[in-house]
Write an enzyme that holds these catalytic residues in place. Structure first.
Site, PDB file in Angstrom:
ATOM      1  N   LYS A 243      48.798 -21.357  36.264  1.00 57.61           N
ATOM      2  CA  LYS A 243      49.160 -22.424  35.891  1.00 57.61           C
ATOM      3  C   LYS A 243      50.035 -22.564  34.602  1.00 57.61           C
ATOM      4  O   LYS A 243      49.582 -21.879  33.603  1.00 57.61           O
ATOM      5  CB  LYS A 243      47.796 -23.596  35.666  1.00 57.61           C
ATOM      6  CG  LYS A 243      48.272 -24.862  35.267  1.00 57.61           C
ATOM      7  CD  LYS A 243      47.101 -25.692  35.501  1.00 57.61           C
ATOM      8  CE  LYS A 243      47.139 -27.138  35.047  1.00 57.61           C
ATOM      9  NZ  LYS A 243      45.868 -27.995  35.185  1.00 57.61           N
TER      10      LYS A 243
ATOM     11  N   SER B 255      46.247 -32.039  37.829  1.00 58.56           N
ATOM     12  CA  SER B 255      47.568 -31.467  37.204  1.00 58.56           C
ATOM     13  C   SER B 255      47.828 -30.136  37.679  1.00 58.56           C
ATOM     14  O   SER B 255      48.833 -29.497  37.527  1.00 58.56           O
ATOM     15  CB  SER B 255      47.450 -31.719  35.499  1.00 58.56           C
ATOM     16  OG  SER B 255      46.510 -30.800  35.209  1.00 58.56           O
TER      17      SER B 255
ATOM     18  N   SER C 102      41.463 -31.557  38.206  1.00 57.68           N
ATOM     19  CA  SER C 102      42.640 -31.118  38.249  1.00 57.68           C
ATOM     20  C   SER C 102      42.737 -29.943  39.119  1.00 57.68           C
ATOM     21  O   SER C 102      43.953 -29.291  39.349  1.00 57.68           O
ATOM     22  CB  SER C 102      43.382 -30.805  36.654  1.00 57.68           C
ATOM     23  OG  SER C 102      43.707 -32.158  36.245  1.00 57.68           O
TER      24      SER C 102
END
Length: 428
Positions: free
Chosen positions: A72, A148, A172
């Site tokens: 990420k 996210s 997330s």
């Protein structure tokens, strides 16, 4: 070589000399180049291919030896920008790796690039930002992959990576895992170090880490275990080794956040199958747990987290901390006789993209594990648009939840690749 093999399977093939890390890495780059979901937004081709070639020449030095993976874009990766989707950070190239990246590399993993995030990680229902744009759900391009860590989950579902690592403050990891049909783990907070997980700027200690946690996403629960072990250290042994030995608490719906018919049917079928396999099912919320109140209190904890980073105080913080401690004690009493707790990850399958909507109603089921600081796995079940079954474990017993999800895959189904041509092109 299929792009949907699990990371543990890939690592075993490389150790046996049946797979080439260099070939796998080249294939991933080819898939990234051809993908239309916009999940992987930065790559480090030269260094990754060099590391893959070196892995093919050397004896395996860790459980992820030669396994290509993405991470990420909120973690520092030396030589790559750390942007958090913010244009002002586009040229902020990291000098050193985050702790998670260091440990993954030490286990033999090869970081090939970074996955997209929602702008400043500020939404758990979608993934888009002004720097890299919108990420699409590989199962249906008109639907969100969640956020996210939506780029992480979409990359796994689209066969663009073997393993991923994300972050979970308010779902997330778990929400994107559920929407994209992969596995995602929010570990017990504090299990994995957060160093190097921050926007660009001088390193600074977090004033308050709870309830933030970082953890892996994968195409199997076994991959979650390996990734957590190499980034968080030795795990407590699971309570049970056979599925039929587990005692599982179950709540599949609640008036405060009713599940859709599609999700409800998938969850009910899964629990029925688990019961037929010998799992002892105990229905109902734990004593002294008010789910609606727990969701409301979790909202305060998230606000408190951000206030602490900004140096602000919030009225009522002491009372909320006492309330959280009492809730943790209630769950500890419950888990004295129950091994795992099963509930929805979210109440719906992946919804359509909607720029007007923040998806705030997705947090109710997420909060049930997050507020008391419990580990939770989102496991995929269902059809073409999968639902998420949330497997909550006792605090600091992450492998109990992982093991249940691993064993349950044979009964309720695990990751299934998106059917060819399942995504529909969305004008962006």
């Amino acid at each position: 070589m299929t792009p949907f093999r699990t990371a543990t399977d890939v690592a075993a093939g490389i150790r046996r000399g049946e797979l080439s890390s260099r070939d796998l890495t080249e294939q991933l780059f080819a898939r990234i180049d051809a993908s239309t979901v916009n999940a992987v937004v930065e790559t480090c081709r030269d260094s990754a291919l060099e590391a893959a070639s070196e892995a093919d020449r050397t004896v395996a030095r860790g459980p992820l030896h030669g396994v290509p993976m993405t991470i990420k874009d909120a973690f520092a990766v030396a030589g790559l920008p750390t942007t958090w989707g913010e244009p002002a950070f586009a040229d902020c190239v990291a000098d050193e790796d985050a702790a998670v990246v260091e440990r993954l590399r030490a286990a033999g993993a090869i970081v090939v690039g970074k996955s997209n995030v929602h702008h400043l990680l500020a939404d758990f229902g979608r993934t888009e930002n002004p720097l890299y744009g919108r990420t699409l759900n590989p199962r249906d391009h008109t639907r969100t992959p969640g956020g996210s860590s939506g780029g992480a989950a979409a990359a796994l579902a689209d066969g663009l990576t073997s393993l991923e690592y994300g972050s979970d403050l308010a779902g997330s990891i778990r929400i994107p895992a559920a929407y994209c049909g992969v596995y995602g783990l929010k570990p017990t907070p504090g299990t994995v170090p957060l160093r190097g997980f921050q926007p660009p700027g001088p390193p600074k200690p977090l004033a308050r880490e709870f309830p933030s946690a970082v953890g892996p996403l994968a195409r199997s629960a076994a991959d979650l275990r390996v990734a957590l072990e190499v980034t968080g250290g030795a795990l407590r042994p699971p309570r049970r080794s056979r599925l039929g030995e587990f005692r599982a608490g179950v709540v599949l719906d609640d008036p405060a956040c009713p599940v859709t018919g599609e999700v409800g049917a998938a969850l009910s079928d899964a629990v029925d199958a688990l019961a037929r396999a010998g799992v002892q099912v105990l229905e109902g919320w734990p004593p002294d747990v008010d789910p609606a109140g727990q969701a409301e209190a979790f909202g305060f904890q998230v606000e408190l987290f951000f206030a602490s980073q900004e140096g602000r105080d919030l009225a009522g913080a002491a009372e909320q901390e006492r309330r959280r401690a009492d809730l943790g004690a209630a769950w500890a009493r419950y888990f004295a006789d129950v091994d795992v707790f099963l509930c929805p990850t979210v109440f719906t399958t992946a919804p359509a993209h909607d720029d007007r909507h923040r998806y705030d109603d997705q947090v109710f089921w997420i909060a049930q594990a997050s507020l008391p600081g419990l580990p939770a796995v989102s496991a995929p079940i269902g059809g073409e648009l999968p639902a998420g079954l949330q497997v909550v474990g006792p605090a600091h017993e992450d492998d109990t939840a992982i093991t249940f999800a691993d064993l349950a895959a044979d009964i309720v189904g695990g990751f299934v690749p998106p059917p060819a041509g399942s995504g529909r092109v969305l004008d962006r």
